[in-house]
Design a protein around this motif. Structure first.
Motif, PDB file in Angstrom:
ATOM      1  N   LEU A 134     -38.195  -8.619  39.369  1.00 57.04           N
ATOM      2  CA  LEU A 134     -39.184  -8.652  40.439  1.00 57.04           C
ATOM      3  C   LEU A 134     -40.247  -9.675  40.075  1.00 57.04           C
ATOM      4  CD1 LEU A 134     -39.684  -4.849  41.204  1.00 57.04           C
ATOM      5  CD2 LEU A 134     -38.526  -6.532  42.661  1.00 57.04           C
ATOM      6  N   VAL A 135     -40.531 -10.594  40.975  1.00 56.93           N
ATOM      7  CA  VAL A 135     -41.574 -11.598  40.738  1.00 56.93           C
ATOM      8  C   VAL A 135     -42.603 -11.511  41.849  1.00 56.93           C
ATOM      9  CG1 VAL A 135     -39.935 -13.116  39.565  1.00 56.93           C
ATOM     10  CG2 VAL A 135     -40.383 -13.442  42.004  1.00 56.93           C
ATOM     11  N   THR A 136     -43.811 -11.929  41.557  1.00 56.96           N
ATOM     12  CA  THR A 136     -44.875 -11.879  42.555  1.00 56.96           C
ATOM     13  C   THR A 136     -44.683 -12.964  43.613  1.00 56.96           C
ATOM     14  OG1 THR A 136     -46.257 -13.308  41.185  1.00 56.96           O
ATOM     15  CG2 THR A 136     -46.520 -10.936  40.904  1.00 56.96           C
ATOM     16  N   THR A 137     -45.001 -12.634  44.853  1.00 52.45           N
ATOM     17  CA  THR A 137     -44.905 -13.611  45.943  1.00 52.45           C
ATOM     18  C   THR A 137     -46.268 -14.217  46.274  1.00 52.45           C
ATOM     19  OG1 THR A 137     -45.169 -11.844  47.593  1.00 52.45           O
ATOM     20  CG2 THR A 137     -42.912 -12.445  46.945  1.00 52.45           C
ATOM     21  N   ARG A 138     -47.307 -13.715  45.599  1.00 50.76           N
ATOM     22  CA  ARG A 138     -48.658 -14.267  45.769  1.00 50.76           C
ATOM     23  C   ARG A 138     -49.454 -13.966  44.504  1.00 50.76           C
ATOM     24  NH1 ARG A 138     -52.651 -10.515  46.962  1.00 50.76           N
ATOM     25  NH2 ARG A 138     -51.926  -8.387  47.436  1.00 50.76           N
ATOM     26  N   THR A 145     -53.755  -3.347  44.216  1.00 46.23           N
ATOM     27  CA  THR A 145     -52.571  -2.591  44.626  1.00 46.23           C
ATOM     28  C   THR A 145     -51.424  -3.542  44.947  1.00 46.23           C
ATOM     29  OG1 THR A 145     -53.945  -0.808  45.547  1.00 46.23           O
ATOM     30  CG2 THR A 145     -51.664  -0.936  46.299  1.00 46.23           C
ATOM     31  N   ILE A 146     -50.230  -3.209  44.491  1.00 52.45           N
ATOM     32  CA  ILE A 146     -49.050  -4.042  44.720  1.00 52.45           C
ATOM     33  C   ILE A 146     -48.229  -3.432  45.846  1.00 52.45           C
ATOM     34  CG2 ILE A 146     -46.979  -5.056  43.708  1.00 52.45           C
ATOM     35  CD1 ILE A 146     -48.275  -4.745  40.967  1.00 52.45           C
ATOM     36  N   GLY A 147     -48.092  -4.169  46.941  1.00 55.01           N
ATOM     37  CA  GLY A 147     -47.290  -3.709  48.060  1.00 55.01           C
ATOM     38  C   GLY A 147     -45.873  -4.238  47.977  1.00 55.01           C
ATOM     39  N   VAL A 151     -43.853  -8.590  46.147  1.00 55.36           N
ATOM     40  CA  VAL A 151     -42.856  -8.907  45.115  1.00 55.36           C
ATOM     41  C   VAL A 151     -41.500  -9.152  45.768  1.00 55.36           C
ATOM     42  CG1 VAL A 151     -44.018  -7.578  43.297  1.00 55.36           C
ATOM     43  CG2 VAL A 151     -42.325  -6.453  44.763  1.00 55.36           C
ATOM     44  N   LYS A 152     -40.652  -9.841  45.042  1.00 62.28           N
ATOM     45  CA  LYS A 152     -39.274 -10.055  45.488  1.00 62.28           C
ATOM     46  C   LYS A 152     -38.379 -10.159  44.267  1.00 62.28           C
ATOM     47  CE  LYS A 152     -39.416 -15.123  45.627  1.00 62.28           C
ATOM     48  NZ  LYS A 152     -39.188 -16.328  46.458  1.00 62.28           N
ATOM     49  N   LEU A 153     -37.095  -9.940  44.450  1.00 62.17           N
ATOM     50  CA  LEU A 153     -36.119 -10.047  43.366  1.00 62.17           C
ATOM     51  C   LEU A 153     -35.660 -11.496  43.264  1.00 62.17           C
ATOM     52  CD1 LEU A 153     -34.914  -7.925  41.436  1.00 62.17           C
ATOM     53  CD2 LEU A 153     -32.900  -7.851  42.911  1.00 62.17           C
ATOM     54  N   ILE A 172     -42.596   0.029  39.685  1.00 62.10           N
ATOM     55  CA  ILE A 172     -43.975  -0.448  39.725  1.00 62.10           C
ATOM     56  C   ILE A 172     -44.857   0.428  40.619  1.00 62.10           C
ATOM     57  CG2 ILE A 172     -43.257  -2.818  39.282  1.00 62.10           C
ATOM     58  CD1 ILE A 172     -43.769  -3.451  42.200  1.00 62.10           C
ATOM     59  N   ALA A 173     -44.270   1.470  41.217  1.00 63.58           N
ATOM     60  CA  ALA A 173     -45.046   2.346  42.093  1.00 63.58           C
ATOM     61  C   ALA A 173     -46.183   3.000  41.305  1.00 63.58           C
ATOM     62  CB  ALA A 173     -44.132   3.420  42.686  1.00 63.58           C
ATOM     63  N   GLY A 174     -47.392   2.951  41.858  1.00 58.86           N
ATOM     64  CA  GLY A 174     -48.551   3.546  41.205  1.00 58.86           C
ATOM     65  C   GLY A 174     -49.116   2.728  40.063  1.00 58.86           C
ATOM     66  N   ARG A 175     -48.643   1.505  39.924  1.00 65.29           N
ATOM     67  CA  ARG A 175     -49.116   0.644  38.839  1.00 65.29           C
ATOM     68  C   ARG A 175     -49.781  -0.595  39.431  1.00 65.29           C
ATOM     69  NH1 ARG A 175     -44.110   0.144  34.734  1.00 65.29           N
ATOM     70  NH2 ARG A 175     -45.756  -0.217  33.217  1.00 65.29           N
ATOM     71  N   VAL A 176     -50.628  -1.205  38.639  1.00 62.68           N
ATOM     72  CA  VAL A 176     -51.395  -2.379  39.084  1.00 62.68           C
ATOM     73  C   VAL A 176     -51.385  -3.423  37.978  1.00 62.68           C
ATOM     74  CG1 VAL A 176     -52.883  -1.076  40.644  1.00 62.68           C
ATOM     75  CG2 VAL A 176     -53.528  -1.330  38.221  1.00 62.68           C
ATOM     76  N   PRO A 177     -51.708  -4.669  38.314  1.00 65.14           N
ATOM     77  CA  PRO A 177     -51.764  -5.705  37.273  1.00 65.14           C
ATOM     78  C   PRO A 177     -52.838  -5.397  36.235  1.00 65.14           C
ATOM     79  CG  PRO A 177     -51.654  -6.712  39.451  1.00 65.14           C
ATOM     80  CD  PRO A 177     -51.921  -5.249  39.672  1.00 65.14           C
TER      81      PRO A 177
END
Length: 256
Positions: A134-138, A145-147, A151-153, A172-177
């Motif tokens: 999973l990589v960040t898209t922004r 909060t990560i929606g 992210v995308k594969l 990554i549910a419930g987790r943040v950077p």
């Protein structure tokens, strides 16, 4: 003068540029280590052979570390052919340092003739390991909060041997950077942390166990906390200050 009849007759002295050199007949030259290059060094280890030995050893060393992801091994700095004297020829190959996933990794090939060290060649390789993550898209800020759309594969290049990337959104549910993440950053446990679920003065339930009996009491958080953090809380009824572990947004466990 009888020097012409002596052994020195085999020497021919010639002056060249103020110096001199000695020409020996073939029989004498052989006795003094002469002979043609082909006679002195009849064996050859080619650059291609060095590459084969070194790359095979590097592959073995990579597998031995437990690496199972797809990878490429590319020769970055080759060596040259090596001539060797007659005798039993053995090549010993070693990877003396940890394998690097960025930069180059040296591989040593030591050549022995009749079990005596002769020479060593060093070849350098680039090891590129591939994975899906999973990589960040922004760009994401710390504690943001990560929606699902953030992210995308994608296929990624692994930058260190210990890197283990996350592949499922549930991971990554419930987790943040835990720090700023730029667009395209692969997600791993090392860059994420649990979201902060309790703020100062948040009403909480204090849970404790005594002789197998669970006891609950009303309390107030005196510190911010993430799930798993240890924070101070105050028992509302007794006023006692306690140290407990954040279980969720509403519960703090004290005691064992």
């Amino acid at each position: 003068m009888h020097w012409k009849n002596s052994l020195l007759a085999v020497f021919v002295l010639c002056t060249v540029w103020g110096g001199f050199f000695c020409l020996l007949p073939p029989s004498v030259a052989s006795a003094y280590g002469g002979g043609t290059q082909a006679e002195k060094y009849p064996q050859r280890v080619t650059a291609a052979q060095f590459d084969q030995y070194a790359s095979e050893k590097l592959e073995e060393a990579l597998v031995a570390t437990g690496e199972t992801r797809s990878h490429d091994i590319t020769l970055a700095r080759p060596t040259r052919d090596m001539k060797a004297p007659p005798g039993e020829l053995i090549c010993q190959v070693d990877v003396p340092n940890a394998i690097r996933y960025t930069g180059t990794t040296p591989v040593h090939v030591s050549v022995y003739v009749n079990q005596v060290f002769y020479r060593r060649q060093i070849l350098y390789y680039r090891v590129t390991v591939h994975d899906t993550a999973l990589v960040t898209t922004r760009d994401l800020k710390p504690d943001e909060t990560i929606g699902a759309g953030d992210v995308k594969l994608a296929d990624v290049t692994v930058d260190e041997p210990a890197a283990r990337y996350l592949k499922e959104f549930s991971e990554i549910a419930g987790r943040v950077p835990s720090r700023f993440l730029s667009t395209g950053k692969p997600l791993s446990d090392s860059v994420l942390q649990n979201a902060r679920v309790i703020e100062v003065n948040t009403p909480v339930t204090i849970v404790s166990s005594f002789n197998g009996v669970e006891v609950r009491a009303e309390g107030t958080a005196l510190q911010r906390g993430r799930i798993g953090d240890r924070i101070r809380v105050k028992n509302t009824r007794s006023g006692k200050l306690l140290l407990g572990t954040v279980i969720d947004a509403h519960t703090v466990q004290v005691g064992s």
